[in-house]
Design an enzyme around this catalytic site. Sequence first.
Site, PDB file in Angstrom:
ATOM      1  CD  GLU A   1      -3.061  -0.714   1.882  1.00 52.00           C
ATOM      2  OE1 GLU A   1      -2.948  -0.275   3.162  1.00 52.00           O
ATOM      3  OE2 GLU A   1      -4.206  -1.626   1.896  1.00 52.00           O
TER       4      GLU A   1
ATOM      5  CD  GLU B   1     -12.626  -7.583  -3.206  1.00 47.94           C
ATOM      6  OE1 GLU B   1     -12.252  -8.139  -2.244  1.00 47.94           O
ATOM      7  OE2 GLU B   1     -13.027  -6.346  -2.997  1.00 47.94           O
TER       8      GLU B   1
END
Length: 808
Positions: A428, A515
């Site tokens: 991240e 997703e």
Amino acid sequence: MRKNLFATLLLSLAVFSAAAQVSFGKPEKINNEWSFILSNAQTVPASTERWRHPVNLPHDWSIKAPLSPTLASCTGYLPGGVGWYRKTLVMPEARKGQKVYLYFEGVYNRSEVFINGHSLGARPNGYVSFMYDATPYVELGKENTIAVRVDHSRSADSRWYTGSGIYRDVWLVYAHPVHIAQWGVYAVPQVATAKRGELSVEVALENGSPESAALTVVNELVDGGGSTVAKSSGKVTLATQKGGKVSATLAVKNPQLWSPETPNLYTLKTTVLLGGRVIDEAATVTGFRSLRFDPDKGFALNGQWVKVKGVCIHHDAGVLGAAVPREVWRQRLLSLKEVGCNAIRTSHNPQSPALYDLCDELGLLVLDESADEWEFPKRKWVAGWNVGTPGFDGSFDFFEEWGARDLADMVRRDRNHPSIFAWSIVNEVDYPNDPYSHPVLDGKSAGGFTQPIFGGYKPDAPNAERLGAIAKRMVAAVKEYDRSRPVTAGLAGVAMSNQTEFPGALDIAGYNYTESRYAEDHKAYPQRVIFGSENGHDIGAWQAVTDNEHIFGQFLWTGIDYLGESRSWPSRGFYSGLLDLGGFIKPRGYFRQSLWSGKPMAYLGAYPAPQNADRAPSIDAPPVWSYEAGQPVRVVCYTNAAKAQLRLNGKPVGSPKDYDAKTGVIVWDIPFEAGTLEVTGLSKTGEEASRYAIRTSGRPYAIKVVAADTVIGSRGVAQVTLQVVDEHEIPVMLSDDEVTCRITGSLRLLGMEASNNFDMGSYTDNTQRAFYGRLLVYLQATGEEGRATVEFSAPWLKKATLTISCKQ
């Protein structure tokens, strides 16, 4: 006989792993009899100061301190500070002519090591393993003093709990001046099929002697049964003060392949001879398995396409902090496998060598990750997760000097583990505006983000375009030492990173909570291999894996509850795990088991019925059946059966209900009636597949030992599970009785963990309140052989007594 053989094999693997830590010499663990002091001193504090003695390693001083709301939430409301460790030992004169090294598996953080007053070096990273040559400063036949300064004064330097101190093992290594290099044995399977295996072996050597050395290097591969299955010999001459390498290929017929279902292991024995005399040797655990990644079909292990059912884990264990014994990790990994997990991600740093050894042995794939930030700091929340004004301490200040080296050292240390299937260079670092920014964050183009973006494009912030060049440099650092595995990263701002060269620098791309872009990016970047590197627990995130052939798996956040990244006080840590702080399976762990496990299972939980009957069912329902008579209660079943039948006190509650593919949960709303509530999982044809029951309890009556290790080795750890029960031995789930532990004999109390995230009391004494009527107690042998008696008591409850045998 099989049990004894298995125990012998495990012991041999443990010995091999100890020797393999540095791949050479004679390592001796020197964990015992250290002294410790908290002091800001720049030089070793005088012996007249208030040193604590003895202190045995591994040691985490932060976890022994009281929790305080004045401290940072990101590290679990526990302190950092500056500490010194000191140990005196005599190195025998018989070692004259040998090299002497000190090897540290992990020190958090910014450490500097001294011997006899001479600095051997400093290492700022708190997670990497490192070694120093102490030979020039050692005095043989005399007392030598090792001192280590640990500077964790920047206590809020992480987004999660780190611990402080020498929290992993320390080794003293004696070696011939001509020896195998640090992490110098590299064994990687080049061919791994059911009929043939080829193990490529490279041995790096060093000559620290004043003369050249003509060496013979023998590599011998031994299977799990102790039989030699392949052997080779090579020669090399090393000039004085120079290094060299010997390469070999070991071929094996019909190898036993490694996989999570069949974690077959081999041992590579490497022997170095000079003038026909053995001068060095190493034992390296390895295995045969093949890896294949495809942008359309996902991931194949040993030629079989598989879905990775992974979890992210941090490195602490509740009351134990960062100093986690091997026995504790073993139990936790077994519990993760029980719920169907087949992979872990070492978020977000290299972990203890013992963890990788266990993953090899037990059968868990590993995504080995190196860091959480690069050249700039991330937000560190100090008043609660995502609350208030963050701090900005971190590891960024030493990235330019140490980043690539730390990553390379992780790869060199871990590359022989067959469990490791990919390397992750960072997590991240592309979080939008934390700190990098990009014009894509502005206006209508800012769609496609699943994380907060902290406003639009910020021209004054570091440009995300920088990430591509850094990623390429870090990927190159990995591939210098291992090209057999793909390189990845956990991308948080995929929509932003897609505008840079960052994803293209990776072999496979990890998507954190994204997703929604699986199909879109598969179409836009058809050669990109995509997987979920960090995901939520909702069933939709898993269905995004099962419904898309090209997505090879997911890694849940998180596998185990952990300290730090806490909410506002009171909160010890983050509690989204499948396992709690004590390593027990939580209700959501059983929900995950219903999705991931192939073994028939059912679980039953209950909670007060919501006013809105259409409200989505919880995946966190506790196994409690104790409410007011007639109270509306929602009963939920997590199962992998086709349908389920509920019974209350032996009477069916309606007809069997079908599995709900939308929620993964079967639901009943019924009035409470005391007694036994039982669910039976049924096949499509109505045959029983699984069964689970919960019962109404009476008042707390006794403490019961429900699981315990009763025989442990020297310095071994026993884990004891206690449950408060009623007079019929039914667990009293609502009990919070305060339990006291008293020990007679050669044991010491490491800690008592109830897994209550909101209990901010003392964790440094011998009393602790139960949570859901349960408590886990960690006991460690003090090194003396004998039998110890442990008593557990609580006011008004019948006590429990346990005897534990401590072996040498």
